[in-house]
Write an enzyme that holds these catalytic residues in place. Sequence first.
Site, PDB file in Angstrom:
ATOM      1  N   CYS A   1       3.202   8.550   1.103  1.00 50.72           N
ATOM      2  CA  CYS A   1       3.826   7.660   2.218  1.00 50.72           C
ATOM      3  C   CYS A   1       4.062   6.225   1.403  1.00 50.72           C
ATOM      4  CB  CYS A   1       2.793   7.594   3.358  1.00 50.72           C
ATOM      5  SG  CYS A   1       3.623   6.350   4.442  1.00 50.72           S
TER       6      CYS A   1
ATOM      7  N   CYS B   1       5.761  -4.929  15.883  1.00 49.88           N
ATOM      8  CA  CYS B   1       5.483  -3.794  16.849  1.00 49.88           C
ATOM      9  C   CYS B   1       4.144  -4.146  17.328  1.00 49.88           C
ATOM     10  CB  CYS B   1       5.660  -2.516  16.330  1.00 49.88           C
ATOM     11  SG  CYS B   1       7.383  -2.168  15.880  1.00 49.88           S
TER      12      CYS B   1
ATOM     13  N   GLU C   1      10.332  -1.902   7.027  1.00 49.06           N
ATOM     14  CA  GLU C   1      11.466  -1.165   8.005  1.00 49.06           C
ATOM     15  C   GLU C   1      12.637  -0.864   6.792  1.00 49.06           C
ATOM     16  OE1 GLU C   1      12.205   0.292  10.612  1.00 49.06           O
ATOM     17  OE2 GLU C   1      14.276   0.582   9.570  1.00 49.06           O
TER      18      GLU C   1
ATOM     19  N   CYS D   1      -1.628   5.988   9.965  1.00 50.66           N
ATOM     20  CA  CYS D   1      -0.296   5.245  10.489  1.00 50.66           C
ATOM     21  C   CYS D   1      -0.695   3.988  11.215  1.00 50.66           C
ATOM     22  CB  CYS D   1       0.333   6.249  11.575  1.00 50.66           C
ATOM     23  SG  CYS D   1       0.788   7.843  11.035  1.00 50.66           S
TER      24      CYS D   1
ATOM     25  N   ASN E   1      -3.722   4.959  16.362  1.00 49.42           N
ATOM     26  CA  ASN E   1      -5.014   4.652  15.641  1.00 49.42           C
ATOM     27  C   ASN E   1      -5.286   3.010  15.914  1.00 49.42           C
ATOM     28  OD1 ASN E   1      -5.033   6.885  13.953  1.00 49.42           O
ATOM     29  ND2 ASN E   1      -2.941   6.405  13.420  1.00 49.42           N
TER      30      ASN E   1
ATOM     31  N   CYS F   1       6.169  -6.917   7.438  1.00 50.05           N
ATOM     32  CA  CYS F   1       7.224  -6.057   8.154  1.00 50.05           C
ATOM     33  C   CYS F   1       7.750  -7.343   9.227  1.00 50.05           C
ATOM     34  CB  CYS F   1       6.802  -5.104   8.787  1.00 50.05           C
ATOM     35  SG  CYS F   1       8.016  -4.384   9.869  1.00 50.05           S
TER      36      CYS F   1
ATOM     37  N   CYS G   1       1.056  -2.031  15.974  1.00 50.84           N
ATOM     38  CA  CYS G   1       1.057  -1.896  14.173  1.00 50.84           C
ATOM     39  C   CYS G   1       0.470  -2.759  13.460  1.00 50.84           C
ATOM     40  CB  CYS G   1       2.477  -1.566  13.865  1.00 50.84           C
ATOM     41  SG  CYS G   1       2.579  -1.104  11.932  1.00 50.84           S
TER      42      CYS G   1
ATOM     43  N   GLU H   1       0.784  -1.191  -0.154  1.00 50.46           N
ATOM     44  CA  GLU H   1       0.238   0.047   0.001  1.00 50.46           C
ATOM     45  C   GLU H   1       1.041   1.334  -0.027  1.00 50.46           C
ATOM     46  OE1 GLU H   1      -3.981  -2.006   2.048  1.00 50.46           O
ATOM     47  OE2 GLU H   1      -2.585  -0.818   3.611  1.00 50.46           O
TER      48      GLU H   1
HETATM   49  N1  SAH Z   1       9.469   0.706  10.093  1.00 53.16           N
HETATM   50  C1  SAH Z   1       9.360   2.220  10.116  1.00 53.16           C
HETATM   51  C2  SAH Z   1       8.596   2.818   8.994  1.00 53.16           C
HETATM   52  C3  SAH Z   1       7.239   2.709   9.344  1.00 53.16           C
HETATM   53  S1  SAH Z   1       6.783   4.206   9.825  1.00 53.16           S
HETATM   54  C4  SAH Z   1       9.064   2.788  11.424  1.00 53.16           C
HETATM   55  O1  SAH Z   1       8.830   2.099  12.372  1.00 53.16           O
HETATM   56  O2  SAH Z   1       9.542   3.958  11.662  1.00 53.16           O
HETATM   57  C5  SAH Z   1       4.869   3.930  10.577  1.00 53.16           C
HETATM   58  C6  SAH Z   1       4.811   5.024  11.702  1.00 53.16           C
HETATM   59  O3  SAH Z   1       3.548   4.768  12.203  1.00 53.16           O
HETATM   60  C7  SAH Z   1       5.850   4.563  12.807  1.00 53.16           C
HETATM   61  O4  SAH Z   1       6.147   5.521  13.670  1.00 53.16           O
HETATM   62  C8  SAH Z   1       4.789   3.647  13.727  1.00 53.16           C
HETATM   63  O5  SAH Z   1       5.372   3.430  14.926  1.00 53.16           O
HETATM   64  C9  SAH Z   1       3.695   4.458  13.631  1.00 53.16           C
HETATM   65  N2  SAH Z   1       2.685   3.459  13.972  1.00 53.16           N
HETATM   66  C10 SAH Z   1       2.526   2.106  13.850  1.00 53.16           C
HETATM   67  N3  SAH Z   1       1.111   1.674  14.256  1.00 53.16           N
HETATM   68  C11 SAH Z   1       0.605   2.810  14.676  1.00 53.16           C
HETATM   69  C12 SAH Z   1      -0.813   3.051  15.153  1.00 53.16           C
HETATM   70  N4  SAH Z   1      -1.628   1.945  15.440  1.00 53.16           N
HETATM   71  N5  SAH Z   1      -1.292   4.222  15.347  1.00 53.16           N
HETATM   72  C13 SAH Z   1      -0.280   5.142  15.094  1.00 53.16           C
HETATM   73  N6  SAH Z   1       0.917   5.115  14.842  1.00 53.16           N
HETATM   74  C14 SAH Z   1       1.498   3.986  14.457  1.00 53.16           C
END
Ligand code: SAH
Length: 355
Positions: free
Chosen positions: A104, A115, A161, A334, A291, A111, A118, A91
């Site tokens: 974006c 986390c 990542e 995000c 989110n 991934c 996420c 996406e």
């Molecule tokens: N892997 C990289 C690139 C992804 S960026 C990184 O972790 O930075 C995506 C961003 O959205 C990251 O900062 C991640 O921590 C954030 N994110 C992930 N899940 C989220 C959620 N449920 N709500 C808000 N932010 C989230």
Amino acid sequence: MDENLKDYSPIALRKRLAGEGLPGYRADQIAGWLYGRGVEDPHAMTDLDRELREYLATRWSARALEIEGLARSSDGTVKGLLRADDGASIEAVMIPEEERITLCISTQVGCPLACSFCATGFLGFTRNLRTAEIVDQLCRMREVLPEGRRITNVVFMGMGEPLLNLPNVVEAIRILLHPKAFALAPRRVTVSTVGIAPKIPELLEQVPVNLAVSLHATTDEVRNRLVPVNRRFPLAELLGTLRRLPRISQRHPVFFEYTLIEGVNDAPEDARRLVRLLREIPSKVNLIPMNTHADSDLRPPPPGVAGKFMAELVRGGITTTLRRSRGSDIDAACGQLAIRGRRPALDQAGDTARR
Ligand code: SAH
């Protein structure tokens, strides 16, 4: 035709063509067609000689992704579901604002980081994207923009990542920055990392982009829970690496992303600890109330908490923004990027978009 023109930055293509006994300077012209004008058929590249056009058309491909579906949010955000040659889906999310249009983009299919908050992490990891698949996200998504508008900013904050796919990400960034290709200014490109510490200097030595770090916690205990890879690169190592980066300054701060999660990392004490942790690093903090998504019980804090957290950071002298979530009604915000089969909402929105 397994070679793709978009896997090569103009400089790399120049070498590659020279190695075939072809004039290397043609690489800039090809980049102008592919990225400047959006022309992918070598037969239409009229300033190349016929022999070269024929060679490119028979031996090289110039597309890597097709649009499988589009979903449009009520706030103008557009999420593209894009399919690669092997059937893998990723996406990309286009976020229009008054002055700019940010895309974006993703760097991996799925991934490996898992986390806990996420959605992409719950997909597991399939493979790295090729350079061509990274840059084709711009090529496909700009085709759905209205006449006269263009992508002005790119953030590597989609699925995956970036620093675990560093060579392809660096080559893609070279294409974003090259004057004959997308010609983006380096400060309009931001790479976000979970904090793969040793790869951060490697990235910035090769390309002069903005750095964003997904921090989310102020103790190893909490960060281990949210971001499991923290066990390999704990806070002291990550922040130590950031302190030693020569490129980071007040003019080029590190952008820290901090997802606020109720009862986990949203206490005033967390904010005060964050101020102390970032003391010696030129920083900006971007707060993102979490989110929600189907795979996690974690939630954003109740109203008012984010504002208090922010006020604490500002009092500590840190420039802080509270991110307004975009595209959450189409799961484009995000942490919501996850391909779950063919969802009716996406198909419907895609149909509307094509009409
Ligand atoms: N892997 C990289 C690139 C992804 S960026 C990184 O972790 O930075 C995506 C961003 O959205 C990251 O900062 C991640 O921590 C954030 N994110 C992930 N899940 C989220 C959620 N449920 N709500 C808000 N932010 C989230």
